[in-house]
Design a protein around this motif. Sequence first.
Motif, PDB file in Angstrom:
ATOM      1  N   GLY A 526      46.472  15.702  67.048  1.00 29.55           N
ATOM      2  CA  GLY A 526      47.285  16.921  67.000  1.00 29.55           C
ATOM      3  C   GLY A 526      46.522  18.123  66.497  1.00 29.55           C
ATOM      4  N   ASP A 527      45.229  17.964  66.197  1.00 31.98           N
ATOM      5  CA  ASP A 527      44.423  19.079  65.698  1.00 31.98           C
ATOM      6  C   ASP A 527      44.258  20.145  66.773  1.00 31.98           C
ATOM      7  N   VAL A 528      44.236  21.407  66.322  1.00 32.19           N
ATOM      8  CA  VAL A 528      44.040  22.533  67.235  1.00 32.19           C
ATOM      9  C   VAL A 528      42.583  22.573  67.677  1.00 32.19           C
ATOM     10  N   ILE A 529      42.353  22.969  68.902  1.00 34.24           N
ATOM     11  CA  ILE A 529      40.997  23.074  69.416  1.00 34.24           C
ATOM     12  C   ILE A 529      40.175  24.009  68.524  1.00 34.24           C
ATOM     13  N   PRO A 530      38.981  23.618  68.091  1.00 36.28           N
ATOM     14  CA  PRO A 530      38.194  24.439  67.168  1.00 36.28           C
ATOM     15  C   PRO A 530      37.754  25.764  67.798  1.00 36.28           C
ATOM     16  N   ASP A 531      37.710  26.805  66.967  1.00 31.19           N
ATOM     17  CA  ASP A 531      37.291  28.128  67.453  1.00 31.19           C
ATOM     18  C   ASP A 531      35.891  28.085  68.044  1.00 31.19           C
ATOM     19  N   GLU A 532      34.993  27.349  67.401  1.00 30.01           N
ATOM     20  CA  GLU A 532      33.609  27.344  67.887  1.00 30.01           C
ATOM     21  C   GLU A 532      33.517  26.661  69.248  1.00 30.01           C
ATOM     22  N   MET A 533      34.388  25.692  69.520  1.00 25.12           N
ATOM     23  CA  MET A 533      34.395  25.057  70.837  1.00 25.12           C
ATOM     24  C   MET A 533      34.873  26.042  71.889  1.00 25.12           C
ATOM     25  N   VAL A 534      35.901  26.807  71.550  1.00 25.80           N
ATOM     26  CA  VAL A 534      36.401  27.824  72.471  1.00 25.80           C
ATOM     27  C   VAL A 534      35.321  28.866  72.733  1.00 25.80           C
ATOM     28  N   SER A 535      34.591  29.242  71.693  1.00 22.04           N
ATOM     29  CA  SER A 535      33.514  30.234  71.853  1.00 22.04           C
ATOM     30  C   SER A 535      32.438  29.716  72.794  1.00 22.04           C
ATOM     31  N   ARG A 536      32.073  28.444  72.623  1.00 28.48           N
ATOM     32  CA  ARG A 536      31.053  27.870  73.506  1.00 28.48           C
ATOM     33  C   ARG A 536      31.575  27.768  74.941  1.00 28.48           C
ATOM     34  N   PHE A 537      32.857  27.439  75.081  1.00 28.10           N
ATOM     35  CA  PHE A 537      33.464  27.382  76.410  1.00 28.10           C
ATOM     36  C   PHE A 537      33.429  28.758  77.075  1.00 28.10           C
ATOM     37  N   LYS A 538      33.797  29.789  76.329  1.00 32.00           N
ATOM     38  CA  LYS A 538      33.804  31.143  76.893  1.00 32.00           C
ATOM     39  C   LYS A 538      32.404  31.567  77.313  1.00 32.00           C
ATOM     40  N   ALA A 539      31.406  31.190  76.495  1.00 30.90           N
ATOM     41  CA  ALA A 539      30.025  31.544  76.831  1.00 30.90           C
ATOM     42  C   ALA A 539      29.575  30.860  78.112  1.00 30.90           C
ATOM     43  N   ALA A 540      30.071  29.634  78.340  1.00 25.47           N
ATOM     44  CA  ALA A 540      29.643  28.854  79.505  1.00 25.47           C
ATOM     45  C   ALA A 540      30.573  29.022  80.702  1.00 25.47           C
ATOM     46  N   GLU A 541      31.667  29.752  80.519  1.00 22.97           N
ATOM     47  CA  GLU A 541      32.740  29.773  81.510  1.00 22.97           C
ATOM     48  C   GLU A 541      32.269  30.232  82.890  1.00 22.97           C
TER      49      GLU A 541
END
Length: 684
Positions: A526-541
């Motif tokens: 139930g943990d929220v997706i980590p901010d740093e993972m989202v940042s890496r996703f956005k960089a690679a999007e």
Amino acid sequence: MDETNPLLRSWADQPFHLPPFAAIKVEHFKPAFEIAMKSHVNDLKQIAQSEVVDFDSILAAYDRAGGQLSKVYSVYGNYTSSLNTPDLQEVQTEMAPILSRHNSNTYTIPGLFEKFEKIHEMKDAKMESGEWTAEQGRFAERVYAEYSDIQATLAGLQTKFMQNVLKDEETWELVLTEKDMEGCPPDVIASAKQAARDRKKEDPNAHVITLSRSAVEPFLSYCKRRDLRKKVFDAFSSRGELSEERNNLPIAVEMLRLRKKQAALHGKESFSEYQFEDTMAQTPEAGMKLLNNVWTKAKDAADRERALLEAYIADSGETLDGGIKPHDWRYYAEKVRVAKFNFDENEMKPYFSLDAVTKAVFDVSNQLYGLKYIKRDDVPMYHPDVNLYEVRKSTGENGEDRLVALFIHDNFARSYKSSGAWMSEYRTQTKNLAPGTPKIEQIPIVSNNNNFAKGSESTLLSFDDGVTLFHEMGHGHHGMLSDCTYEYLASTNVLKDFVELPSQLMEHWLGEPQVLKKHARHYKSGDVIPDEMVSRFKAAELFNEGFATIEYTCCAMLDIALHSLTEYGDDFDLADFEQKYLQEIGMPKGIIMRHRPPHFLHLFASSSYASGYYVYMWAQVLDNDVFAAFEETGDVFDPNTAEKCRKCIYSAGNTEPPQDLFRRFRGREPDVSFMLKNRGLIPK
């Protein structure tokens, strides 16, 4: 009426007047069609023989005509896509020419066109006097255009083409061991084991890769064995020509020749010229201009991406016989994504369970348009995996909710279900009911179909899978929010290069930070997706966007080029045309068409997208521009913009020309720069 046939009897005893799914059997369809077609013809004859020539007697009656046939066809059409068992395929093959002839006959009923012509002649005067609404004027114009522009029937060939692809997808499989799956993430392995169980493999350790796109693309992205990737890719890219008895190329060529004859009957040099006449783009040249603009930029991006893949391979000490092939690209793209951006898409999947993404799309729908989804487990559906929801919206009066739609969610791949994703309807929104008809029958019944590989524990989606679910909900909104008087103009009955705007627009919200923070939660903890993972996703999007754009754009370009030919001689070779055309436009090495001609269902399973596959790109120009309007407010859920969007994009149907609706929303013509920037094809 045959009260023993569940397709023909009244459905008033069913919840919400839904079809009686539990009672419907394949053998009911043919007799139901026979009776319903006769009823439809009688309805039209009454209109043709009407002594009164006014809007209600002619056009309003025409909108209601064939109501019984519409009921039967709504179930039949959904079943042939979602539950097309072998016995139903036999009925489909038998009924295709019969239904086609019926459709053609409805255009030739003596006196009917003359009635439409008289109505059309009085349109301008009625509009100027204020006796008719703008919607009534639009209806008169559209019906007149339809009846003076009769579509040639290709139903039998289209059915055969679709069934050949479906049969290839049903029958082909690659049975593997767990060792063969090395490199694949746990959810892909679990899906392959589930597919083995679904196909009743005796070996409990068997893994099966089918030709469902949701199975193929993850396998191509992660399987370490190049020989297995090639085997799967070759079969997947050869659907529709895997066996001589199911070769779709001759069928496609026959359709091309018939379409050319159809165009000639209307004084057009090519089918493309004929097909583009009733679009926003207006001409094949306008559609091709957009595609060429994107093509040159996408080729540059794909070349840069290939250089990154080749550099990775060289740095790894690997050698590839023949260089990067189409069955290699996705695999090495994932390797580069991890190496260059420190991002592995599989990291996100545990945060994108089907349940989580479904909650997200319902929440976004609620925030934008006030829709609430209430699951109904007590109403039988046509398959155990299918979910039904009441869709309600607050009236603003006493805080009460009113029922605005029924929503059917059919998310999993299975045997006898067509591949891909689509929206369909069991009932289209209308206010034009016959006297005495219960008001519940104004309420649309909308279905979204996806083909996710069902997991044994939880179904985990890639981000792209999540985008697909959001995309189909955009089409769903088009049906559920429709607010038109006449079914003929309602819902998705719009020009083909406008129909993808509502769906592609909805995709934008999935990646918004507030949506991810609220709904992207680990399916176990139930943990929220980590901010740093989202940042890496956005960089690679945007990495590999060149590849994706090439895969699509070459299909759209070939589609227009193919249908722009003015003759298809006895020796016309479609495979040869494909090869030479791609060479002519400079197809980048290591990439092939996303949809090759033998399985290009958009083009050959119907005529709707023939010389019209470009519409997804055209709609991207529109959807990126519309979403920019939300962004410009500083709040992607801005209520005023959402309400304006509802009125201009989702509710209006075909009551006005789409270019007028877009201008009313944006206050200007569309701007292509938003799309090019968001795809990374020009700097932001």
